[in-house]
Enzyme design. Structure first.
Site, mmCIF file in Angstrom:
data_model
loop_
_atom_site.group_PDB
_atom_site.id
_atom_site.type_symbol
_atom_site.label_atom_id
_atom_site.label_comp_id
_atom_site.label_asym_id
_atom_site.label_seq_id
_atom_site.Cartn_x
_atom_site.Cartn_y
_atom_site.Cartn_z
ATOM 1 N N SER A 19 -35.319 67.799 33.405
ATOM 2 C CA SER A 19 -34.166 68.374 34.115
ATOM 3 C C SER A 19 -33.384 67.346 34.938
ATOM 4 O O SER A 19 -32.147 67.399 34.956
ATOM 5 C CB SER A 19 -34.605 69.553 34.992
ATOM 6 O OG SER A 19 -35.018 70.607 34.175
ATOM 7 N N LYS A 68 -42.432 80.384 39.431
ATOM 8 C CA LYS A 68 -41.314 81.273 39.062
ATOM 9 C C LYS A 68 -41.416 82.657 39.703
ATOM 10 O O LYS A 68 -40.401 83.262 40.037
ATOM 11 C CB LYS A 68 -41.200 81.384 37.541
ATOM 12 C CG LYS A 68 -40.691 80.100 36.876
ATOM 13 C CD LYS A 68 -40.456 80.296 35.401
ATOM 14 C CE LYS A 68 -39.883 79.033 34.766
ATOM 15 N NZ LYS A 68 -39.539 79.222 33.355
ATOM 16 N N ASP A 104 -33.381 81.465 31.599
ATOM 17 C CA ASP A 104 -34.111 81.264 30.334
ATOM 18 C C ASP A 104 -33.612 82.254 29.272
ATOM 19 O O ASP A 104 -33.505 81.911 28.091
ATOM 20 C CB ASP A 104 -35.617 81.478 30.526
ATOM 21 C CG ASP A 104 -36.286 80.303 31.236
ATOM 22 O OD1 ASP A 104 -35.751 79.175 31.179
ATOM 23 O OD2 ASP A 104 -37.346 80.516 31.850
ATOM 24 N N ALA A 129 -42.277 82.836 29.296
ATOM 25 C CA ALA A 129 -41.214 82.540 28.333
ATOM 26 C C ALA A 129 -41.086 83.661 27.307
ATOM 27 O O ALA A 129 -39.980 84.021 26.902
ATOM 28 C CB ALA A 129 -41.503 81.209 27.631
ATOM 29 N N GLU A 153 -53.947 92.347 24.487
ATOM 30 C CA GLU A 153 -53.649 93.246 25.622
ATOM 31 C C GLU A 153 -52.379 92.809 26.345
ATOM 32 O O GLU A 153 -51.618 93.644 26.849
ATOM 33 C CB GLU A 153 -54.784 93.269 26.670
ATOM 34 C CG GLU A 153 -56.175 93.540 26.135
ATOM 35 C CD GLU A 153 -56.843 92.256 25.666
ATOM 36 O OE1 GLU A 153 -57.213 91.439 26.513
ATOM 37 O OE2 GLU A 153 -56.970 92.076 24.438
HETATM 38 P P1 NAP Z 1 -47.497 80.726 29.879
HETATM 39 O O1 NAP Z 1 -47.001 81.813 30.760
HETATM 40 O O2 NAP Z 1 -48.650 79.871 30.297
HETATM 41 O O3 NAP Z 1 -47.881 81.404 28.450
HETATM 42 C C1 NAP Z 1 -48.503 80.660 27.442
HETATM 43 C C2 NAP Z 1 -48.531 81.484 26.145
HETATM 44 O O4 NAP Z 1 -49.044 80.659 25.094
HETATM 45 C C3 NAP Z 1 -49.435 82.732 26.217
HETATM 46 O O5 NAP Z 1 -48.852 83.753 25.447
HETATM 47 C C4 NAP Z 1 -50.720 82.199 25.564
HETATM 48 O O6 NAP Z 1 -51.517 83.206 24.973
HETATM 49 C C5 NAP Z 1 -50.137 81.316 24.471
HETATM 50 N N1 NAP Z 1 -51.101 80.321 23.993
HETATM 51 C C6 NAP Z 1 -51.577 79.247 24.682
HETATM 52 N N2 NAP Z 1 -52.447 78.549 23.910
HETATM 53 C C7 NAP Z 1 -52.510 79.223 22.728
HETATM 54 C C8 NAP Z 1 -53.240 78.997 21.510
HETATM 55 N N3 NAP Z 1 -54.059 77.936 21.362
HETATM 56 N N4 NAP Z 1 -53.067 79.853 20.482
HETATM 57 C C9 NAP Z 1 -52.224 80.901 20.602
HETATM 58 N N5 NAP Z 1 -51.510 81.184 21.722
HETATM 59 C C10 NAP Z 1 -51.649 80.344 22.767
HETATM 60 O O7 NAP Z 1 -46.335 79.696 29.525
HETATM 61 P P2 NAP Z 1 -44.762 80.003 29.454
HETATM 62 O O8 NAP Z 1 -44.149 79.705 30.774
HETATM 63 O O9 NAP Z 1 -44.558 81.340 28.837
HETATM 64 O O10 NAP Z 1 -44.267 78.838 28.472
HETATM 65 C C11 NAP Z 1 -44.632 78.822 27.102
HETATM 66 C C12 NAP Z 1 -44.022 77.590 26.436
HETATM 67 O O11 NAP Z 1 -42.617 77.678 26.438
HETATM 68 C C13 NAP Z 1 -44.370 76.271 27.155
HETATM 69 O O12 NAP Z 1 -44.633 75.279 26.203
HETATM 70 C C14 NAP Z 1 -43.093 75.956 27.922
HETATM 71 O O13 NAP Z 1 -42.926 74.558 28.112
HETATM 72 C C15 NAP Z 1 -42.046 76.493 26.959
HETATM 73 N N6 NAP Z 1 -40.784 76.830 27.636
HETATM 74 C C16 NAP Z 1 -39.669 76.187 27.228
HETATM 75 C C17 NAP Z 1 -38.450 76.486 27.799
HETATM 76 C C18 NAP Z 1 -37.236 75.777 27.317
HETATM 77 O O14 NAP Z 1 -36.213 75.820 28.003
HETATM 78 N N7 NAP Z 1 -37.276 75.134 26.160
HETATM 79 C C19 NAP Z 1 -38.350 77.447 28.818
HETATM 80 C C20 NAP Z 1 -39.524 78.102 29.228
HETATM 81 C C21 NAP Z 1 -40.743 77.771 28.618
HETATM 82 P P3 NAP Z 1 -52.679 83.957 25.819
HETATM 83 O O15 NAP Z 1 -52.000 85.037 26.600
HETATM 84 O O16 NAP Z 1 -53.591 84.460 24.762
HETATM 85 O O17 NAP Z 1 -53.311 82.907 26.700
#
Ligand code: NAP
Length: 270
Positions: A19, A68, A104, A129, A153
């Site tokens: 950023s 957040k 987002d 996300a 779940e």
């Molecule tokens: P988060 O709240 O920690 O959620 C992570 C998600 O990934 C959960 O649904 C989790 O499933 C799943 N996951 C993790 N490891 C996994 C695996 N080995 N197999 C299958 N599912 C898995 O994170 P978040 O904030 O939502 O962000 C998710 C991703 O989006 C990150 O990489 C972040 O950098 C990216 N992001 C990008 C932007 C952008 O502007 N490009 C914006 C926001 C986020 P469980 O519930 O089963 O643990």
């Protein structure tokens, strides 16, 4: 107090955030003498630090993991998007109060850039996300929005909250659009094949459009992005979504149109 307007990104950790490069390029291209800084803040100091920022010259901030939810809670005003998603990624320091928004959702729709009304979408992931993506697609009139998550779940809870469906697997029902909102692909040490298997995408063809929210700070291509490109899908990577959500934040703080080309160039050169 600095007379030069400031903005920054609050996170823990925040060292690898793109950023600052994106927003400082935007300020330069727009001819604004603003400066954007990394603000590493642990959770226990978040509220105290945010409340002190306006008096130190800050006009706004981005908020990333793990703040957040706390950002939404401390804001005096929040948009419908931030409330429905349950998280804020942008704070606006106004004279009378702190405003909170979640860019987002809008950033995802701007990155897709074609109408999503009527499309059948599957969102992988039920974290912050995933929640923003599901909400954005429903608001934009997608015909079907289904969510798949490793922990079912959480997918059920998200679907119930936002009025989406649950998908039994990633490509259930032959979607037009797939959004990877999991963190799968972030870790370059995990082989691409294993990453695709974790999402149930191994050996399958991508739908017409694929968005991978994941991006790597080193600019490396992620497994989902590579799979989608190989399969001939219209592919939108996480950098483009990052730029678009940052552009919306820039506009909220400055009231100016975001210089997207300068922001993209900065994001892609790290
Ligand atoms: P988060 O709240 O920690 O959620 C992570 C998600 O990934 C959960 O649904 C989790 O499933 C799943 N996951 C993790 N490891 C996994 C695996 N080995 N197999 C299958 N599912 C898995 O994170 P978040 O904030 O939502 O962000 C998710 C991703 O989006 C990150 O990489 C972040 O950098 C990216 N992001 C990008 C932007 C952008 O502007 N490009 C914006 C926001 C986020 P469980 O519930 O089963 O643990």
């Amino acid at each position: 107090m600095s007379t030069r307007p400031l903005a920054g990104v609050l996170g823990h950790p925040v060292a690898h955030s793109l950023s600052p490069a994106i927003q400082n390029a935007a300020f330069r291209a727009a001819g604004l003498d603003w400066r954007y800084l990394k603000l590493p803040v642990p959770p226990e100091r978040f509220t105290e630090v945010v409340r002190a920022l306006p008096a130190s010259g800050y006009r706004g901030a981005n908020v990333t993991i793990p703040h957040k939810l706390a950002a939404l809670e401390l804001a005096g005003e929040a948009t419908g998007a931030a409330r429905a998603i349950g998280a804020a990624n942008t704070l606006i320091f106004r004279a009378e109060t702190i405003g909170a928004d979640n860019t987002d959702a809008q950033g995802l729709l701007e990155a897709i850039s074609t109408p999503v009304a009527g499309v059948r979408a599957v969102v992988l992931g039920a974290g912050g996300a995933g929640r923003a993506a599901v909400w954005a697609l429903i608001q934009a009139g997608a015909g079907r929005v289904a969510v798949w998550n490793r922990t079912p779940e959480k997918a059920r809870a998200l679907a119930r909250d936002l009025g989406a469906e649950c998908a039994g697997h990633a490509l259930e029902g032959g979607p037009d659009l797939l959004v990877n909102a999991t963190s799968v692909g972030l870790d370059p040490s995990v082989p691409a094949g294993a990453a695709l298997e974790a999402l149930g995408l191994g050996g399958s063809e991508p739908p017409a459009t694929v968005v991978d929210l994941v991006y790597r700070g080193d600019g490396g291509v992620t497994p989902v992005t590579a799979w989608a490109t190989r399969g001939g899908a219209r592919t939108i990577d996480g950098i483009e979504v990052l730029v678009q959500q940052g552009a919306r934040s820039f506009e909220l703080w400055t009231g100016r149109s975001a210089p997207l080309d300068a922001m993209r160039a900065a994001a892609r050169s790290g």
